[in-house]
Write a protein that holds these residues in place. Sequence first.
Motif, PDB file in Angstrom:
ATOM      1  N   VAL A  69       0.856  -1.189   0.000  1.00  0.00           N
ATOM      2  CA  VAL A  69       0.000   0.000   0.000  1.00  0.00           C
ATOM      3  C   VAL A  69       0.896   1.245   0.000  1.00  0.00           C
ATOM      4  N   LYS A  70       0.321   2.315  -0.526  1.00  0.00           N
ATOM      5  CA  LYS A  70       1.017   3.604  -0.497  1.00  0.00           C
ATOM      6  C   LYS A  70       0.483   4.387   0.693  1.00  0.00           C
ATOM      7  N   VAL A  71       1.386   4.937   1.493  1.00  0.00           N
ATOM      8  CA  VAL A  71       0.956   5.738   2.649  1.00  0.00           C
ATOM      9  C   VAL A  71       1.472   7.161   2.465  1.00  0.00           C
ATOM     10  N   LYS A  72       0.569   8.121   2.547  1.00  0.00           N
ATOM     11  CA  LYS A  72       0.968   9.530   2.450  1.00  0.00           C
ATOM     12  C   LYS A  72       0.858  10.172   3.834  1.00  0.00           C
ATOM     13  N   PHE A  73       1.830  11.038   4.132  1.00  0.00           N
ATOM     14  CA  PHE A  73       1.817  11.741   5.417  1.00  0.00           C
ATOM     15  C   PHE A  73       1.714  13.237   5.180  1.00  0.00           C
ATOM     16  N   PHE A  74       0.918  13.882   6.014  1.00  0.00           N
ATOM     17  CA  PHE A  74       0.739  15.326   5.899  1.00  0.00           C
ATOM     18  C   PHE A  74       0.972  16.000   7.251  1.00  0.00           C
ATOM     19  N   ALA A  75       1.319  17.283   7.149  1.00  0.00           N
ATOM     20  CA  ALA A  75       1.386  18.178   8.310  1.00  0.00           C
ATOM     21  C   ALA A  75       2.236  17.579   9.435  1.00  0.00           C
ATOM     22  N   ALA A  76       1.684  17.499  10.644  1.00  0.00           N
ATOM     23  CA  ALA A  76       2.477  17.063  11.799  1.00  0.00           C
ATOM     24  C   ALA A  76       3.032  15.651  11.601  1.00  0.00           C
ATOM     25  N   LEU A  77       2.250  14.769  10.976  1.00  0.00           N
ATOM     26  CA  LEU A  77       2.732  13.391  10.794  1.00  0.00           C
ATOM     27  C   LEU A  77       3.854  13.333   9.766  1.00  0.00           C
ATOM     28  N   ARG A  78       3.775  14.162   8.727  1.00  0.00           N
ATOM     29  CA  ARG A  78       4.851  14.228   7.732  1.00  0.00           C
ATOM     30  C   ARG A  78       6.158  14.635   8.415  1.00  0.00           C
ATOM     31  N   GLU A  79       6.057  15.590   9.324  1.00  0.00           N
ATOM     32  CA  GLU A  79       7.263  16.043  10.022  1.00  0.00           C
ATOM     33  C   GLU A  79       7.796  14.968  10.972  1.00  0.00           C
ATOM     34  N   CYS A  80       6.887  14.213  11.606  1.00  0.00           N
ATOM     35  CA  CYS A  80       7.301  13.108  12.487  1.00  0.00           C
ATOM     36  C   CYS A  80       8.071  12.052  11.705  1.00  0.00           C
ATOM     37  N   VAL A  81       7.533  11.675  10.552  1.00  0.00           N
ATOM     38  CA  VAL A  81       8.091  10.571   9.775  1.00  0.00           C
ATOM     39  C   VAL A  81       9.295  11.039   8.957  1.00  0.00           C
ATOM     40  N   GLY A  82       9.284  12.315   8.592  1.00  0.00           N
ATOM     41  CA  GLY A  82      10.369  12.840   7.773  1.00  0.00           C
ATOM     42  C   GLY A  82      10.237  12.463   6.308  1.00  0.00           C
ATOM     43  N   SER A  83       9.001  12.128   5.897  1.00  0.00           N
ATOM     44  CA  SER A  83       8.762  11.718   4.513  1.00  0.00           C
ATOM     45  C   SER A  83       7.299  11.977   4.195  1.00  0.00           C
ATOM     46  N   SER A  84       6.998  12.325   2.958  1.00  0.00           N
ATOM     47  CA  SER A  84       5.590  12.601   2.634  1.00  0.00           C
ATOM     48  C   SER A  84       4.892  11.394   2.026  1.00  0.00           C
ATOM     49  N   GLU A  85       5.685  10.402   1.608  1.00  0.00           N
ATOM     50  CA  GLU A  85       5.039   9.237   1.001  1.00  0.00           C
ATOM     51  C   GLU A  85       5.950   8.017   1.096  1.00  0.00           C
ATOM     52  N   ILE A  86       5.373   6.888   1.472  1.00  0.00           N
ATOM     53  CA  ILE A  86       6.146   5.643   1.509  1.00  0.00           C
ATOM     54  C   ILE A  86       5.301   4.515   0.929  1.00  0.00           C
ATOM     55  N   THR A  87       5.961   3.423   0.595  1.00  0.00           N
ATOM     56  CA  THR A  87       5.250   2.195   0.220  1.00  0.00           C
ATOM     57  C   THR A  87       5.552   1.180   1.313  1.00  0.00           C
ATOM     58  N   ARG A  88       4.512   0.469   1.753  1.00  0.00           N
ATOM     59  CA  ARG A  88       4.683  -0.467   2.876  1.00  0.00           C
ATOM     60  C   ARG A  88       4.089  -1.817   2.492  1.00  0.00           C
ATOM     61  N   GLU A  89       4.888  -2.868   2.719  1.00  0.00           N
ATOM     62  CA  GLU A  89       4.411  -4.243   2.527  1.00  0.00           C
ATOM     63  C   GLU A  89       3.527  -4.609   3.717  1.00  0.00           C
ATOM     64  N   ILE A  90       2.347  -5.154   3.456  1.00  0.00           N
ATOM     65  CA  ILE A  90       1.464  -5.582   4.556  1.00  0.00           C
ATOM     66  C   ILE A  90       0.888  -6.957   4.238  1.00  0.00           C
ATOM     67  N   GLY A  91       0.430  -7.636   5.284  1.00  0.00           N
ATOM     68  CA  GLY A  91      -0.153  -8.957   5.097  1.00  0.00           C
ATOM     69  C   GLY A  91      -1.576  -8.862   4.550  1.00  0.00           C
ATOM     70  N   GLU A  92      -1.955  -9.920   3.841  1.00  0.00           N
ATOM     71  CA  GLU A  92      -3.320 -10.017   3.317  1.00  0.00           C
ATOM     72  C   GLU A  92      -4.315  -9.834   4.469  1.00  0.00           C
ATOM     73  N   GLY A  93      -5.345  -9.041   4.250  1.00  0.00           N
ATOM     74  CA  GLY A  93      -6.380  -8.868   5.264  1.00  0.00           C
ATOM     75  C   GLY A  93      -6.050  -7.861   6.351  1.00  0.00           C
ATOM     76  N   SER A  94      -4.914  -7.158   6.216  1.00  0.00           N
ATOM     77  CA  SER A  94      -4.555  -6.164   7.236  1.00  0.00           C
ATOM     78  C   SER A  94      -5.567  -5.022   7.256  1.00  0.00           C
ATOM     79  N   THR A  95      -5.796  -4.510   8.448  1.00  0.00           N
ATOM     80  CA  THR A  95      -6.706  -3.371   8.590  1.00  0.00           C
ATOM     81  C   THR A  95      -5.905  -2.074   8.690  1.00  0.00           C
ATOM     82  N   VAL A  96      -6.635  -0.971   8.569  1.00  0.00           N
ATOM     83  CA  VAL A  96      -6.011   0.341   8.706  1.00  0.00           C
ATOM     84  C   VAL A  96      -5.348   0.468  10.092  1.00  0.00           C
ATOM     85  N   GLY A  97      -6.036  -0.013  11.118  1.00  0.00           N
ATOM     86  CA  GLY A  97      -5.503   0.078  12.481  1.00  0.00           C
ATOM     87  C   GLY A  97      -4.212  -0.726  12.633  1.00  0.00           C
ATOM     88  N   GLU A  98      -4.174  -1.912  11.988  1.00  0.00           N
ATOM     89  CA  GLU A  98      -2.964  -2.741  12.056  1.00  0.00           C
ATOM     90  C   GLU A  98      -1.806  -2.080  11.314  1.00  0.00           C
TER      91      GLU A  98
END
Lengths: 149, 81
Positions: free
Chosen positions: B3-32
């Motif tokens: 999945v592609k994850v975009k970060f904005f505002a305070a979270l972008r500054e926390c992560v130090g990146s505005s967009e990443i790609t993350r490998e996740i398991g089948e059936g993962s939820t947003v909370g996970e």
Amino acid sequence: MFRVTEKSLDLHELIVFVSSPMAGAIATFLGTARNHNSGRRVISLEYEAYPEMAERELARVGEEARRRWDVERIAIVHRIGPVQISEVSVAIAVSAAHRHEAFEACRFAIEELKKTVPIWKKEVFEDGEIWIGTQSERPLNPATEPKNG
Amino acid sequence: MKVKVKFFAALRECVGSSEITREIGEGSTVGELWEALQRDYPKLTPVNMALLYAVNRDYVNTGHVLQDEDEVVFVPPVSGG
């Protein structure tokens, strides 16, 4: 017209857009950059948006206003990037057959925008800066969030 | 799946990146996904704000199941106007 833009805002453009021979009133709202907040002097503002979703959410706000009041046309434009003190950060224009609907829908649009549209404001002070809204303290884990506040 | 994850505002500054790609398991939820990101980015762990969740530009709840190629945004408290 539902847009976010880095350009300075021109209310006249919105008024032209919502003008209609069916309208007897046009209500407008401008949000402007204030030089103070909670007793601190604000030097400038900076807005950031999730642009594609912000424009969709602005359109949703417009649709909801249209569902609630008999309005002709609605325009909501929000500026992003740096905004200097006294400059306009958001402009709204609503036309309707009668002034009551125009006023109500215009007020609804700004109030709803502030709740749901993914746009963030950073206030820059002489000695620091802060993303507005992020200082609120609520638990992150939904399982521990209080039911209905 | 990814999945592609975009970060904005305070979270972008926390992560130090505005967009990443993350490998996740089948059936993962947003909370996970959020919990996984907190492990990837320890600076997210103390984040103490009421987040909203958006998938493919629509708000969803934390139990929303992700699909391959989804665009996910963790939305810090909005403050437009």
